[in-house]
Enzyme design. Structure first.
Site, PDB file in Angstrom:
ATOM      1  N   MET A 126      -8.580   8.739  -0.310  1.00 19.79           N
ATOM      2  CA  MET A 126      -9.502   9.096   0.785  1.00 19.79           C
ATOM      3  C   MET A 126      -9.991  10.535   0.611  1.00 19.79           C
ATOM      4  SD  MET A 126      -7.286   7.675   3.962  1.00 19.79           S
ATOM      5  CE  MET A 126      -6.486   6.089   3.918  1.00 19.79           C
ATOM      6  N   ASP A 170      -7.197  -6.204   3.611  1.00 17.57           N
ATOM      7  CA  ASP A 170      -6.495  -4.925   3.744  1.00 17.57           C
ATOM      8  C   ASP A 170      -6.541  -4.421   5.188  1.00 17.57           C
ATOM      9  OD1 ASP A 170      -5.449  -2.399   3.366  1.00 17.57           O
ATOM     10  OD2 ASP A 170      -7.085  -1.684   2.077  1.00 17.57           O
ATOM     11  N   HIS A 216      -1.107  -1.115  -4.321  1.00 13.89           N
ATOM     12  CA  HIS A 216      -2.396  -0.748  -3.727  1.00 13.89           C
ATOM     13  C   HIS A 216      -2.408   0.765  -3.480  1.00 13.89           C
ATOM     14  CE1 HIS A 216      -6.076  -1.682  -1.452  1.00 13.89           C
ATOM     15  NE2 HIS A 216      -5.679  -0.763  -0.588  1.00 13.89           N
ATOM     16  N   ASP A 221      -4.603   3.930  -2.028  1.00 17.31           N
ATOM     17  CA  ASP A 221      -5.713   4.309  -1.145  1.00 17.31           C
ATOM     18  C   ASP A 221      -6.100   5.775  -1.343  1.00 17.31           C
ATOM     19  OD1 ASP A 221      -6.087   1.912   0.553  1.00 17.31           O
ATOM     20  OD2 ASP A 221      -4.003   2.299   1.112  1.00 17.31           O
ATOM     21  N   HIS A 232      -8.089   1.587  -4.464  1.00 17.42           N
ATOM     22  CA  HIS A 232      -9.082   1.437  -3.396  1.00 17.42           C
ATOM     23  C   HIS A 232      -9.634   2.820  -3.060  1.00 17.42           C
ATOM     24  CE1 HIS A 232      -9.678   0.396   1.179  1.00 17.42           C
ATOM     25  NE2 HIS A 232     -10.830   0.600   0.566  1.00 17.42           N
ATOM     26  N   MET A 283     -11.780   5.187  -1.039  1.00 15.26           N
ATOM     27  CA  MET A 283     -12.509   5.379   0.224  1.00 15.26           C
ATOM     28  C   MET A 283     -13.154   6.748   0.171  1.00 15.26           C
ATOM     29  SD  MET A 283      -9.676   3.744   2.712  1.00 15.26           S
ATOM     30  CE  MET A 283      -8.486   3.751   1.390  1.00 15.26           C
ATOM     31  N   MET A 316     -11.993  -5.334   4.512  1.00 18.72           N
ATOM     32  CA  MET A 316     -11.200  -4.474   5.399  1.00 18.72           C
ATOM     33  C   MET A 316     -11.019  -5.188   6.733  1.00 18.72           C
ATOM     34  SD  MET A 316     -10.406  -1.901   3.616  1.00 18.72           S
ATOM     35  CE  MET A 316      -9.379  -1.281   4.947  1.00 18.72           C
ATOM     36  N   SER A 360       0.822  -1.210   0.000  1.00 19.63           N
ATOM     37  CA  SER A 360       0.000   0.000   0.000  1.00 19.63           C
ATOM     38  C   SER A 360       0.855   1.259   0.000  1.00 19.63           C
ATOM     39  CB  SER A 360      -0.912   0.008   1.225  1.00 19.63           C
ATOM     40  OG  SER A 360      -1.546   1.266   1.314  1.00 19.63           O
TER      41      SER A 360
HETATM   42  C1  DX5 Z   1      -6.461   1.740   5.327  1.00 18.80           C
HETATM   43  C2  DX5 Z   1      -6.002   1.446   3.935  1.00 18.80           C
HETATM   44  C3  DX5 Z   1      -4.940   0.424   3.878  1.00 18.80           C
HETATM   45  C4  DX5 Z   1      -3.666   0.787   4.596  1.00 18.80           C
HETATM   46  C5  DX5 Z   1      -3.121  -0.483   5.188  1.00 18.80           C
HETATM   47  O1  DX5 Z   1      -7.573   2.542   5.280  1.00 18.80           O
HETATM   48  O2  DX5 Z   1      -7.064   0.998   3.129  1.00 18.80           O
HETATM   49  O3  DX5 Z   1      -4.656   0.027   2.551  1.00 18.80           O
HETATM   50  O4  DX5 Z   1      -2.691   1.371   3.777  1.00 18.80           O
HETATM   51  O5  DX5 Z   1      -2.051  -0.160   6.012  1.00 18.80           O
HETATM   52  P1  DX5 Z   1      -1.425  -1.201   7.027  1.00 18.80           P
HETATM   53  O6  DX5 Z   1      -0.943  -2.369   6.218  1.00 18.80           O
HETATM   54  O7  DX5 Z   1      -0.318  -0.423   7.661  1.00 18.80           O
HETATM   55  O8  DX5 Z   1      -2.509  -1.584   7.984  1.00 18.80           O
HETATM   56 ZN    ZN Z   2      -6.609   0.070   1.108  1.00 16.98          ZN
END
Ligand code: DX5
Ligand code: ZN
Length: 213
Positions: A34, A172, A30, A32, A63, A65, A134, A5
């Protein structure tokens, strides 16, 4: 498969991060995204990701969010994304959104928050390429793995088999060698790992160790 990620990368030196990443055993990157609305944090947006996409030579596992993720299908497509994951909780018209992602030429994934049961996917599973479970509440890296996720992986595998779905199971949040091993035994296909890989003294070695579980 392993999908490191980007959220845990050093944003001041993404070129250096991509240099080891491109040579590593990682399968996907990956990403993320947000919005500070669907989750209580903001990460990065498309202007940054356009640069990352240019120097990354592995498939992008995006991904989202965010609320109304369907508004950004064209932007995600323009990045060259391999797979676009939208949250079940953010899409009242999930079937339509999955169709739109496929029409744009991408693989479609649905993400479930920890409190959302896998049973909500009963009527859409056959249309999906991936389900992302998740194992932490989304919004931040470095959180602790929620053990109940292991039961969800098993239940999801049963649901996928029952519905004739070929979707991959990705997990994840809080993935490390210990939880990764448990997830693999439970039947997960793809593990996302942020802090475990990027905070390691040798990220490529940490990634390889997860790949070899
Ligand atoms: C959290 C993200 C994850 C995050 C995971 O909201 O969707 O992808 O980067 O991080 P770790 O592996 O540190 O839990
Ligand atoms: Zn993620």
């Amino acid at each position: 498969m392993i999908s490191p990620s980007l959220l845990s990368a050093n944003f001041a030196n993404l070129e250096k991060e991509m240099a080891w990443f491109n040579q590593s055993s990682a399968d996907w990157l990956h990403i993320d995204i947000m919005d500070g609305v669907f989750v209580p944090n903001i990460s990065f947006g498309f202007p940054v990701l356009e640069h990352v996409a240019r120097i990354c030579n592995k498939p992008l596992d995006v991904h989202l969010m965010i609320v109304q993720p369907e508004k950004f299908i064209n932007e995600v497509k323009a990045l060259g994304a391999y797979i676009m994951n939208v949250h079940y909780e953010a899409c009242p018209h999930l079937h339509r959104v999955i169709g739109q992602i496929h029409e744009a030429g991408m693989k479609a994934g649905v993400t479930l928050n920890p409190a959302t049961p896998v049973s909500v996917l009963e009527d859409i599973a056959a249309d999906l390429d991936l389900v992302l479970l998740m194992s932490v509440n989304p919004g931040f890296g470095g959180q602790k793995f929620i053990p109940h996720t292991l039961q969800k992986v098993v239940a999801l595998r049963q649901l996928l088999e029952r519905t004739g779905s070929k979707a991959l199971i990705e997990v994840d949040g809080g993935v490390n060698l210990e939880t990764g091993r448990q997830l693999k035994a439970a039947g997960a296909d793809v593990l996302v790992a942020g802090s475990h890989i990027f905070s390691a003294p040798d990220p490529a070695a940490a990634c390889k160790a997860l790949s070899e579980l």
